[in-house]
Structure formats: structure tokens, C-alpha cells
Design a protein around this motif. Structure first.
Motif, PDB file in Angstrom:
ATOM      1  N   ALA A 175      17.206  17.066   6.566  1.00 58.61           N
ATOM      2  CA  ALA A 175      17.851  18.274   5.691  1.00 58.61           C
ATOM      3  C   ALA A 175      16.931  19.326   5.995  1.00 58.61           C
ATOM      4  O   ALA A 175      17.502  20.497   5.959  1.00 58.61           O
ATOM      5  N   ILE A 176      15.742  19.102   6.008  1.00 57.63           N
ATOM      6  CA  ILE A 176      14.732  20.644   6.317  1.00 57.63           C
ATOM      7  C   ILE A 176      14.959  21.025   7.701  1.00 57.63           C
ATOM      8  O   ILE A 176      15.378  22.301   7.816  1.00 57.63           O
ATOM      9  N   THR A 177      15.241  20.475   8.588  1.00 57.89           N
ATOM     10  CA  THR A 177      15.815  20.778   9.910  1.00 57.89           C
ATOM     11  C   THR A 177      17.103  21.596   9.846  1.00 57.89           C
ATOM     12  O   THR A 177      17.306  22.722  10.586  1.00 57.89           O
ATOM     13  N   TYR A 178      17.913  21.077   9.321  1.00 54.60           N
ATOM     14  CA  TYR A 178      19.388  21.559   8.917  1.00 54.60           C
ATOM     15  C   TYR A 178      19.267  22.762   8.349  1.00 54.60           C
ATOM     16  O   TYR A 178      19.519  23.577   8.948  1.00 54.60           O
ATOM     17  N   VAL A 179      18.468  22.989   7.215  1.00 54.73           N
ATOM     18  CA  VAL A 179      18.310  24.043   6.520  1.00 54.73           C
ATOM     19  C   VAL A 179      17.516  25.330   7.532  1.00 54.73           C
ATOM     20  O   VAL A 179      18.075  26.469   7.442  1.00 54.73           O
ATOM     21  N   ASN A 180      16.532  24.773   8.303  1.00 50.75           N
ATOM     22  CA  ASN A 180      15.811  25.641   9.130  1.00 50.75           C
ATOM     23  C   ASN A 180      16.804  26.330  10.096  1.00 50.75           C
ATOM     24  O   ASN A 180      16.609  27.553  10.622  1.00 50.75           O
ATOM     25  N   LEU A 181      17.699  25.489  10.780  1.00 51.89           N
ATOM     26  CA  LEU A 181      18.529  26.004  11.779  1.00 51.89           C
ATOM     27  C   LEU A 181      19.604  27.019  10.835  1.00 51.89           C
ATOM     28  O   LEU A 181      19.832  27.879  11.733  1.00 51.89           O
TER      29      LEU A 181
END
Length: 139
Positions: free
Chosen positions: A69-75
Motif C-alpha cells: 500500500a505504501i509503495t502504491y501511495v508513493n507512486l
């Protein structure tokens, strides 16, 4: 080595100086396009695949889904300034993006690798999808 650092410093100074004298150029460079449906589909697939792979190597579900989820948000924040095209020009908060990421990634992981997802989570996803389907029919 020292020459390389000096050259890099000089180059960065020129870029900064160029932005200082041309705010319009700096602003245009910093503007980010909202995420499209295609972007979201790709990020969803990447995140769900990460959850499946992490579960395959025995990383606990809550950690795997949080990192995805954090990776998705960072993108979304880095590439699109936290904006999603179907929502409009509104920049979403990090909290809103995390909730949205979980709503996208966990059902996708259930679809991609159901045997790696805890039973309670699968039941919660089924319930969530039924409620979503009901809401969609009402509209």
C-alpha cells in the motif's frame, strides 16, 4: 573524483539558477499528470503481486499489504502528485490514498493468490465487494 563533485555542483547550480529566473518553467516541470485508469491498473497489479510474492516467502500478511500500500501511495504521490484523473484535480491526502490503496490491493491479492490470504481477510473482502455491488446497483 573532486572534479566530478565540482562539475555536479556546478550543473545543479545552473539548474537552480534557471528555475529562479524562470518560475513558469519550474512550475511546468513540477506539474504532474493525474493517474489514469491504466496507471491505477498497473500499480494495483504491482501491489497485489508484491503481496502474493511476500506471502510466498512467509512474510506476514499485514506487513506485506502495508508495504504494498505504501509503495502504491508513493507512486501516486511521486509520479502524479496524489491526483487521480477520475476524481478530478483534487490532490488526495496520504491517508485517503492509503485507504484507496488497501481497497484496491487486498481484493486484487485475494483474486491473484487466494491461498496466501488469511481466511478472515477473504471473508471481509467478499463482504466489502457485496456491499459495493449493492451500492452500484442503487445508482
Amino acid at each position: 573524483m573532486r572534479l566530478r563533485k565540482l562539475s555536479l555542483g556546478f550543473l545543479l547550480f545552473q539548474v537552480f539558477l534557471g528555475y529562479s529566473f524562470s518560475p513558469a518553467l519550474a512550475e511546468k516541470t513540477l506539474q504532474k499528470k493525474s493517474a489514469t485508469e491504466e496507471d491505477l491498473f498497473l500499480y494495483r497489479a504491482i501491489g497485489a503481486t508484491y503481496i502474493c510474492v511476500a506471502r510466498e516467502v512467509d512474510i506476514e500478511f499485514s506487513k506485506a499489504s502495508a508495504i504494498a500500500a505504501i509503495t502504491y501511495v508513493n507512486l501516486l504521490e511521486g509520479k502524479h502528485g496524489g491526483k487521480i484523473k477520475v476524481i478530478g484535480d483534487k490532490e488526495l491526502s496520504r491517508k485517503e490514498l492509503i485507504v484507496g490503496a488497501n481497497n484496491q490491493l487486498i481484493p486484487a491479492a485475494v483474486e491473484y493468490c487466494p491461498d496466501k490470504i488469511p481466511n478472515k481477510t477473504k471473508k471481509d473482502v467478499e463482504k466489502y465487494l457485496k456491499e459495493l455491488k449493492k451500492k452500484t446497483k442503487r445508482k
